[in-house]
Design an enzyme around this catalytic site. Structure first.
Site, PDB file in Angstrom:
ATOM      1  N   GLU A 204       0.821  -1.207   0.000  1.00 14.70           N
ATOM      2  CA  GLU A 204       0.000   0.000   0.000  1.00 14.70           C
ATOM      3  C   GLU A 204       0.857   1.261   0.000  1.00 14.70           C
ATOM      4  O   GLU A 204       0.368   2.346   0.305  1.00 14.70           O
ATOM      5  CB  GLU A 204      -0.965   0.001   1.192  1.00 14.70           C
ATOM      6  N   LYS A 336     -15.915  -1.034   3.219  1.00 14.59           N
ATOM      7  CA  LYS A 336     -15.259  -1.339   1.952  1.00 14.59           C
ATOM      8  C   LYS A 336     -16.353  -1.781   0.986  1.00 14.59           C
ATOM      9  O   LYS A 336     -17.007  -2.810   1.229  1.00 14.59           O
ATOM     10  CB  LYS A 336     -14.268  -2.491   2.130  1.00 14.59           C
TER      11      LYS A 336
HETATM   12  P1  PGA Z   1      -6.858  -5.892   2.381  1.00 14.13           P
HETATM   13  O1  PGA Z   1      -6.435  -5.140   3.706  1.00 14.13           O
HETATM   14  O2  PGA Z   1      -7.388  -4.907   1.406  1.00 14.13           O
HETATM   15  O3  PGA Z   1      -5.603  -6.574   1.932  1.00 14.13           O
HETATM   16  O4  PGA Z   1      -7.897  -6.915   2.784  1.00 14.13           O
HETATM   17  C1  PGA Z   1      -6.919  -3.894   4.089  1.00 14.13           C
HETATM   18  C2  PGA Z   1      -7.372  -3.920   5.536  1.00 14.13           C
HETATM   19  O5  PGA Z   1      -7.235  -4.952   6.232  1.00 14.13           O
HETATM   20  O6  PGA Z   1      -7.902  -2.922   6.019  1.00 14.13           O
HETATM   21 ZN    ZN Z   2      -8.258  -4.115   8.075  1.00 13.65          ZN
END
Ligand code: PGA
Ligand code: ZN
Length: 427
Positions: A204, A336
């Site tokens: 990231e 998300k």
């Molecule tokens: P991921 O992690 O997008 O790899 O699932 C992001 C998070 O855990 O917030």
């Molecule tokens: Zn997370």
């Protein structure tokens, strides 16, 4: 009305295939959405449909593309897109299961976001404005959580804790957050280089550390905040994503870096010591997604002092948020869109959080693209917080930069920060 739905394979920030959908309306307006992909996924989140097999390490998305072309697209033709909720309910009705394994959450989320963009174009409004108007929200530029070190599944498990982040709730503007973050990010890099602890950049965009303990990351981050001429715990504070599901096996937690194995109570005590010793105001997934008792206990002990975010545990699911509120687990929800599978379901989880008095943090995934929908959702819904990874790499910076553009339209006073810690923030 929706006139055409097209799907194509494009590539994400990890060089893996992903689904892009374009929707065209009668009248010619278009919208585009791209599916992101997680690496530390919750077991109850919408399914990231991959083809398997030898090619592209099994990661190809031809099945998801086919789901858009052959099933979702035809069902959407003729649907009025002016309220994207209508299209989302059609998508959901094609695969009402929690995991959306049949269509693929990557197929559904890319389509759902494309419809939203097309609706905004047809309404001649920026996306954030459409969302704010349709959901009767006051738009606000969110407070970022920005990663300085990557760990866990995003850095070859070099440290166990996944995200070491800063927040700048004391900043008066989004620009000020960006400036302070830049100073802290490079200060952290300098310290690591001097100490021989810098191993590159993680998924990231945060530094890939080679620390000897998880706590060394906290010490280094605190030092970096000081080196950036800030007093830790004043304008700048620390936020962690423990992502504990990733190192939990059979109810025990294994910190591989320190060769330690512990039960839930010991992990909670350890995190408690960190909360006492460092300026931490937010902790995500402190225990595993399958440890609701641990989540309740952690919230009982620390919920008055820190924000406790459920990610893998709540997977952007309104019903799971309601259940967590009933038992007193967490006090905030990570949102998300691809965990839910459609924008409408993600907004429903945000509404459940509001009902429970929980905060919401809109979040990207570790596999991302140039898609900036979440910057608009965070602003339009006025959720208050946005987490998109670190402060390098364009799939991350695209989201922060979009907030700066939105701020130019919305005005600098629309930023949610500028709050003394004791007022709005835990601590
Ligand atoms: P991921 O992690 O997008 O790899 O699932 C992001 C998070 O855990 O917030
Ligand atoms: Zn997370």
């Amino acid at each position: 009305k929706i006139e055409a739905v097209e799907a194509r394979r494009i590539w994400d920030s990890r060089g893996r295939p992903t689904v892009e959908v374009e929707v065209r309306l009668t009248g010619g307006h278009r919208g585009r959405g791209i599916a992101p992909a997680g690496a530390s996924r919750g077991s109850r989140e919408a399914w990231d449909l991959r083809d398997g097999g030898p090619a592209l390490r099994g990661m190809d998305v031809q099945m998801a593309l086919a789901a858009v072309r052959d099933r979702i697209g035809p069902a959407l033709i003729g649907i009025d897109a002016s309220d994207p909720r209508a299209a989302d309910s059609v998508i959901t009705s094609l695969d009402p299961s929690l995991l959306k394994k049949d269509l693929g959450g990557n197929a559904t989320v890319a389509t759902s976001m494309a419809v939203l963009h097309a609706a905004a174009a047809a309404a001649r409004k920026p996306l954030w404005r459409l969302v704010a108007d349709q959901h009767d929200r006051r738009p606000a530029i969110p407070l970022p959580e920005i990663q300085i070190f990557g760990g866990g599944a995003h850095a070859g498990r070099r440290v166990d804790i996944q995200d070491f982040m800063i927040m700048v709730p004391g900043a008066d503007s989004f620009d000020e957050v960006m400036e302070v973050t830049s100073e802290v990010y490079f200060a952290a890099g300098d310290i690591m280089k001097q100490r021989g602890k810098l191993a590159g950049v993680a998924d990231e965009g945060g530094w890939w550390p080679s620390f000897d303990s998880n706590e060394e990351a906290l010490e280094t981050l605190t030092l970096a905040i000081e080196k950036a001429s800030e007093k830790p715990g004043e304008r700048v504070v620390i936020s962690l994503d423990v992502a504990a599901s990733e190192f939990c096996r059979n109810g025990r937690y294994r910190l591989a870096l320190e060769d330690r194995d512990m039960d839930t109570a010991t992990l909670i005590d350890l995190l408690g010591r960190w909360i006492d010793s460092y300026p931490i105001v937010s902790i995500e997934d402190p225990v595993s997604e399958n440890d609701p008792d641990g989540m309740v206990e952690f919230t009982r002990r620390f919920g008055g002092r820190v924000q406790i975010i459920g990610d893998d545990y709540l997977v952007t699911n309104a019903a799971l948020v309601d259940q967590a509120a009933d038992i007193g687990a967490c006090n905030a929800v990570l949102i998300k869109v691809n965990q839910a599978g459609t924008v409408s379901e993600a907004i429903a989880a945000n509404e459940a959080a509001d009902r429970a008095g929980y905060r919401s943090v809109i979040s990207a995934r570790s596999g991302e693209t140039e898609d900036v929908t979440i910057s608009h959702l965070a602003t339009g819904l006025g959720t208050g917080q946005l987490k998109v990874g670190s402060f390098t790499r364009s799939e991350r910076m695209a989201k922060w930069n979009e907030c700066l553009r939105i701020q130019d339209e919305l005005g600098v006073n629309s930023f949610v920060g500028g709050a003394p810690l004791t007022d709005t923030w835990w601590g």
